[in-house]
Design a protein around this motif. Structure first.
Motif, PDB file in Angstrom:
ATOM      1  N   ARG A 186       0.842  -1.186   0.000  1.00  0.00           N
ATOM      2  CA  ARG A 186       0.000   0.000   0.000  1.00  0.00           C
ATOM      3  C   ARG A 186       0.884   1.246   0.000  1.00  0.00           C
ATOM      4  O   ARG A 186       1.960   1.257   0.602  1.00  0.00           O
ATOM      5  CB  ARG A 186      -0.884   0.002   1.250  1.00  0.00           C
ATOM      6  CG  ARG A 186      -1.771   1.226   1.354  1.00  0.00           C
ATOM      7  CD  ARG A 186      -2.741   1.158   2.505  1.00  0.00           C
ATOM      8  NE  ARG A 186      -2.055   1.115   3.778  1.00  0.00           N
ATOM      9  CZ  ARG A 186      -2.504   0.478   4.845  1.00  0.00           C
ATOM     10  NH1 ARG A 186      -3.627  -0.194   4.783  1.00  0.00           N
ATOM     11  NH2 ARG A 186      -1.845   0.497   5.966  1.00  0.00           N
ATOM     12  N   GLY A 187       0.443   2.295  -0.685  1.00  0.00           N
ATOM     13  CA  GLY A 187       1.161   3.561  -0.683  1.00  0.00           C
ATOM     14  C   GLY A 187       2.301   3.603  -1.686  1.00  0.00           C
ATOM     15  O   GLY A 187       2.357   2.805  -2.627  1.00  0.00           O
TER      16      GLY A 187
ATOM     17  N   GLU B   2       1.962   0.941  -5.131  1.00  0.00           N
ATOM     18  CA  GLU B   2       1.216  -0.233  -4.704  1.00  0.00           C
ATOM     19  C   GLU B   2       1.260  -1.320  -5.785  1.00  0.00           C
ATOM     20  O   GLU B   2       0.977  -1.075  -6.946  1.00  0.00           O
ATOM     21  CB  GLU B   2      -0.233   0.170  -4.436  1.00  0.00           C
ATOM     22  CG  GLU B   2      -1.073  -0.922  -3.827  1.00  0.00           C
ATOM     23  CD  GLU B   2      -2.437  -0.415  -3.404  1.00  0.00           C
ATOM     24  OE1 GLU B   2      -3.430  -1.078  -3.751  1.00  0.00           O
ATOM     25  OE2 GLU B   2      -2.515   0.649  -2.751  1.00  0.00           O
TER      26      GLU B   2
ATOM     27  N   LYS C 205       0.812  11.321   0.960  1.00  0.00           N
ATOM     28  CA  LYS C 205       0.049  11.532   2.188  1.00  0.00           C
ATOM     29  C   LYS C 205      -0.440  10.238   2.820  1.00  0.00           C
ATOM     30  O   LYS C 205      -0.943  10.232   3.923  1.00  0.00           O
ATOM     31  CB  LYS C 205      -1.151  12.445   1.891  1.00  0.00           C
ATOM     32  CG  LYS C 205      -0.736  13.827   1.455  1.00  0.00           C
ATOM     33  CD  LYS C 205      -1.943  14.693   1.181  1.00  0.00           C
ATOM     34  CE  LYS C 205      -1.480  16.075   0.722  1.00  0.00           C
ATOM     35  NZ  LYS C 205      -2.627  16.942   0.397  1.00  0.00           N
ATOM     36  N   GLN C 206      -0.314   9.134   2.099  1.00  0.00           N
ATOM     37  CA  GLN C 206      -0.818   7.854   2.584  1.00  0.00           C
ATOM     38  C   GLN C 206       0.298   7.026   3.215  1.00  0.00           C
ATOM     39  O   GLN C 206       1.440   7.035   2.744  1.00  0.00           O
ATOM     40  CB  GLN C 206      -1.441   7.071   1.417  1.00  0.00           C
ATOM     41  CG  GLN C 206      -2.047   5.749   1.817  1.00  0.00           C
ATOM     42  CD  GLN C 206      -2.555   4.961   0.615  1.00  0.00           C
ATOM     43  OE1 GLN C 206      -2.180   5.231  -0.524  1.00  0.00           O
ATOM     44  NE2 GLN C 206      -3.391   3.960   0.859  1.00  0.00           N
ATOM     45  N   GLN C 207      -0.035   6.326   4.281  1.00  0.00           N
ATOM     46  CA  GLN C 207       0.899   5.390   4.893  1.00  0.00           C
ATOM     47  C   GLN C 207       1.367   4.379   3.842  1.00  0.00           C
ATOM     48  O   GLN C 207       0.598   3.991   2.971  1.00  0.00           O
ATOM     49  CB  GLN C 207       0.174   4.658   6.028  1.00  0.00           C
ATOM     50  CG  GLN C 207       0.993   3.640   6.757  1.00  0.00           C
ATOM     51  CD  GLN C 207       0.134   2.820   7.711  1.00  0.00           C
ATOM     52  OE1 GLN C 207      -0.664   1.983   7.275  1.00  0.00           O
ATOM     53  NE2 GLN C 207       0.280   3.057   9.001  1.00  0.00           N
ATOM     54  N   CYS C 208       2.614   3.974   3.917  1.00  0.00           N
ATOM     55  CA  CYS C 208       3.145   2.953   3.004  1.00  0.00           C
ATOM     56  C   CYS C 208       3.421   1.689   3.803  1.00  0.00           C
ATOM     57  O   CYS C 208       4.026   1.742   4.873  1.00  0.00           O
ATOM     58  CB  CYS C 208       4.424   3.445   2.340  1.00  0.00           C
ATOM     59  SG  CYS C 208       5.193   2.209   1.281  1.00  0.00           S
TER      60      CYS C 208
END
Length: 196
Positions: A148-149, A164, A183-186
């Motif tokens: 993710r991210g 992703e 801005k998104q968690q990885c």
């Protein structure tokens, strides 16, 4: 002549041979294991050969190097599962830094019950705004799969952006660092082989 482990009936646990197998599986010499544990190569040799019974503190120092619990030395190998399962609820989430500074990422071992593993697998979580890790290097091979991210993988003269579903395999002997992007968690699965 009886060895120390035979005298106390501890020979059935084969603590010394288990330590030797762990050490050989990581291709560590007694001297190198001594460097990691703060114990002398001579002391480690006596423990491996059953001439000396390690204290729990000594055994814990050895266990920490290999990422195993004390129970590893007191259970029979025949009773171990051929395919140990790591339940999500049992994983420990640890910061990559213990120096009091904010962590650059958190990691969870995906294979900690396996003591003779040929690789180490982690789930790494990079929070938005965290600084990049310091450049570091190690032997072996490394594979990263982004769940993710977005993640930036930087070398001295090159930066690779992973999104992703992307993955990469590289030689970690080259200095490299990681940094979350956006801005998104990885979250990424990191598999390392042959390191120590």
């Amino acid at each position: 002549m009886e060895t120390a482990t035979e005298t106390l009936g501890l020979d059935r646990y084969e603590i010394g041979p288990k330590i030797r197998r762990l050490r050989k599986s990581k291709e560590l010499s007694l001297v190198r294991l001594g460097d990691h544990t703060g114990l002398s190569a001579g002391l480690l040799s006596k423990i491996e050969n059953g001439q000396l019974i390690p204290t729990l503190l000594t055994l814990m120092r050895i266990a920490n190097v290999f990422g195993v619990g004390l129970d590893h030395f007191f259970e029979h190998e025949a009773k171990r599962s051929r395919a140990p399962v790591v339940r999500q609820a049992d994983r420990l989430r640890l910061p990559n830094r213990t120096d009091g500074e904010s962590p650059t990422y958190w990691f969870e071992s995906l294979d900690f019950p396996v003591t003779d593993r040929r690789m180490d697998a982690y789930l790494a979580t990079f929070e938005p705004g965290a600084e990049a890790t310091a450049l570091h290097r190690h032997t072996g091979g490394e594979l990263i799969y982004v769940v993710r991210g977005r993640l930036l993988l930087s070398f001295e003269n090159e930066t690779v952006e992973l999104e992703e579903g992307d993955s990469t395999y590289f030689d970690p002997n080259f200095p490299h660092s990681y940094c979350q992007k956006g801005k998104q968690q990885c979250r990424a699965v990191v598999v390392v082989s042959g390191s120590q």
